[in-house]
Design a protein around this motif. Sequence first.
Motif, mmCIF file in Angstrom:
data_model
loop_
_atom_site.group_PDB
_atom_site.id
_atom_site.type_symbol
_atom_site.label_atom_id
_atom_site.label_comp_id
_atom_site.label_asym_id
_atom_site.label_seq_id
_atom_site.Cartn_x
_atom_site.Cartn_y
_atom_site.Cartn_z
ATOM 1 N N THR A 168 92.295 32.031 -2.389
ATOM 2 C CA THR A 168 93.764 32.521 -2.256
ATOM 3 C C THR A 168 94.649 31.529 -1.381
ATOM 4 O OG1 THR A 168 92.997 33.847 -0.247
ATOM 5 C CG2 THR A 168 93.104 34.842 -2.349
ATOM 6 N N GLU A 169 95.788 31.636 -1.736
ATOM 7 C CA GLU A 169 96.708 30.572 -0.989
ATOM 8 C C GLU A 169 96.477 30.555 0.628
ATOM 9 O OE1 GLU A 169 101.439 30.176 -0.995
ATOM 10 O OE2 GLU A 169 100.453 30.107 -2.903
ATOM 11 N N ASP A 170 96.065 31.585 1.182
ATOM 12 C CA ASP A 170 96.045 31.647 2.701
ATOM 13 C C ASP A 170 94.650 31.085 3.110
ATOM 14 O OD1 ASP A 170 94.481 34.029 1.995
ATOM 15 O OD2 ASP A 170 95.645 35.390 2.825
ATOM 16 N N LEU A 205 91.883 32.861 2.982
ATOM 17 C CA LEU A 205 90.989 34.043 3.122
ATOM 18 C C LEU A 205 89.927 34.476 2.360
ATOM 19 C CD1 LEU A 205 91.030 35.790 5.657
ATOM 20 C CD2 LEU A 205 92.522 37.482 4.708
ATOM 21 N N LYS A 238 91.257 41.718 5.803
ATOM 22 C CA LYS A 238 92.318 41.032 6.195
ATOM 23 C C LYS A 238 92.457 40.704 7.857
ATOM 24 C CE LYS A 238 95.207 40.567 2.273
ATOM 25 N NZ LYS A 238 96.436 40.672 1.599
ATOM 26 N N GLY A 267 86.843 30.187 0.611
ATOM 27 C CA GLY A 267 87.704 30.889 1.645
ATOM 28 C C GLY A 267 86.847 31.641 2.816
#
Length: 170
Positions: A124-126, A128, A169, A88
Amino acid sequence: MTKPQSISVTAPINQELPMEKFHELERFIDGMETTKGGLIAILHKAQSIFGYLPRDVQLFVARKLGIPGAEVYGVVSFYSYFTTKPGGKHTISVCMGTACFVRGADRIIERLKEKLNVESNEITEDGLFTLKDVRCIGACGLAPVVMVDDKVFGRVKEDELDDIIKKYKS
């Protein structure tokens, strides 16, 4: 392994890896006074350039140094710092060494898994974050320790995790 091999970097084996990154790595290796004993430093540089050490990068390093690809892979697979998979944007490492574990690192990593909806050593799915459990960060006096990229957070409590995540984030 004292002088880097002169090889052509006209096209990477894997077309998804940018040529500029191979050139940057080649300049780094060529700029070394000697490569004898320099494999780990070269792999650190390669991982900082590419973000990970895919097979093609390992083979490139092997060819430049005139050593077997298996020797490079042996070093990459032995040291937990090196990764062969992309990660990520940010890496969250939770120290699971004795001092950290005794002071609650197991609860910290479980809480992070819940908050990020990810397992250890996954992204993570995003895209990040990558969450990692590591054997030792070397900051035992600050246990439990969480490291995000190169920033160390010491004496971390579960209720501080939201603030730590929030910083990365944006």
